[in-house]
Design a protein around this motif. Structure first.
Motif, PDB file in Angstrom:
ATOM      1  N   ILE A   8       0.863  -1.179   0.000  1.00  0.00           N
ATOM      2  CA  ILE A   8       0.000   0.000   0.000  1.00  0.00           C
ATOM      3  C   ILE A   8       0.897   1.226   0.000  1.00  0.00           C
ATOM      4  CG2 ILE A   8      -1.773   1.291   1.246  1.00  0.00           C
ATOM      5  CD1 ILE A   8      -2.777  -1.404   2.336  1.00  0.00           C
ATOM      6  N   GLU A  11      -2.750   5.458   1.533  1.00  0.00           N
ATOM      7  CA  GLU A  11      -4.113   5.225   1.992  1.00  0.00           C
ATOM      8  C   GLU A  11      -4.902   6.490   1.697  1.00  0.00           C
ATOM      9  OE1 GLU A  11      -4.259   3.718   6.014  1.00  0.00           O
ATOM     10  OE2 GLU A  11      -2.562   2.386   5.632  1.00  0.00           O
ATOM     11  N   GLU A  25     -11.999   0.712   1.610  1.00  0.00           N
ATOM     12  CA  GLU A  25     -10.984   1.745   1.443  1.00  0.00           C
ATOM     13  C   GLU A  25     -10.599   1.961  -0.019  1.00  0.00           C
ATOM     14  OE1 GLU A  25      -7.467   0.867   3.709  1.00  0.00           O
ATOM     15  OE2 GLU A  25      -8.598   0.287   5.485  1.00  0.00           O
ATOM     16  N   ASN A  27      -7.259   2.944  -1.890  1.00  0.00           N
ATOM     17  CA  ASN A  27      -5.815   3.016  -1.665  1.00  0.00           C
ATOM     18  C   ASN A  27      -5.071   2.992  -2.991  1.00  0.00           C
ATOM     19  OD1 ASN A  27      -5.955   2.801   1.244  1.00  0.00           O
ATOM     20  ND2 ASN A  27      -6.441   0.654   0.979  1.00  0.00           N
ATOM     21  N   TRP A  43     -11.025  -4.236   3.661  1.00  0.00           N
ATOM     22  CA  TRP A  43      -9.798  -4.685   4.329  1.00  0.00           C
ATOM     23  C   TRP A  43     -10.072  -4.981   5.788  1.00  0.00           C
ATOM     24  CZ3 TRP A  43      -5.147  -5.541   2.009  1.00  0.00           C
ATOM     25  CH2 TRP A  43      -4.969  -5.027   0.727  1.00  0.00           C
ATOM     26  N   HIS A  47      -4.903  -4.657   7.530  1.00  0.00           N
ATOM     27  CA  HIS A  47      -4.624  -4.971   6.125  1.00  0.00           C
ATOM     28  C   HIS A  47      -4.036  -6.369   5.948  1.00  0.00           C
ATOM     29  CE1 HIS A  47      -4.533  -0.420   5.817  1.00  0.00           C
ATOM     30  NE2 HIS A  47      -5.562  -0.786   5.076  1.00  0.00           N
ATOM     31  N   MET A  50      -8.106  -9.301   2.860  1.00  0.00           N
ATOM     32  CA  MET A  50      -8.830  -8.413   1.954  1.00  0.00           C
ATOM     33  C   MET A  50      -9.998  -9.137   1.309  1.00  0.00           C
ATOM     34  SD  MET A  50      -6.194  -8.327  -1.258  1.00  0.00           S
ATOM     35  CE  MET A  50      -4.707  -8.633  -0.335  1.00  0.00           C
TER      36      MET A  50
END
Length: 74
Positions: A8, A11, A25, A27, A43, A47, A50
């Motif tokens: 990631i 974010e 989310e 991202n 998520w 994290h 998922m």
């Protein structure tokens, strides 16, 4: 099943959170070392897990914004 690696990079924002703590989310994610793309999915809290989601490149994200801006939401 193949091992999926992800990082990631940014974010961007949280759209919602379920009663179990999972968050929907947006991202910016690099999948398997590739160029980062915008990604919308659920998520788990850290994290570590998922759900299914959708991945968009910059042009697709811009088009989505245009479509949403043209929707009558009232």
């Amino acid at each position: 099943m193949a091992d999926i690696k992800y990082e990631i990079k940014e974010e961007v924002g949280v759209l919602s959170e379920s009663s179990k703590g999972w968050k929907k989310e947006l991202n910016l994610i690099s999948w398997n070392g590739r160029e980062p793309k915008y990604d919308l999915r659920d998520w788990a809290t850290e994290h570590e897990k998922m759900g299914k989601g959708v991945t968009l490149n910059m042009e697709e994200l811009k088009k989505l914004r245009e479509v949403l801006n043209n929707m009558d939401l009232d």
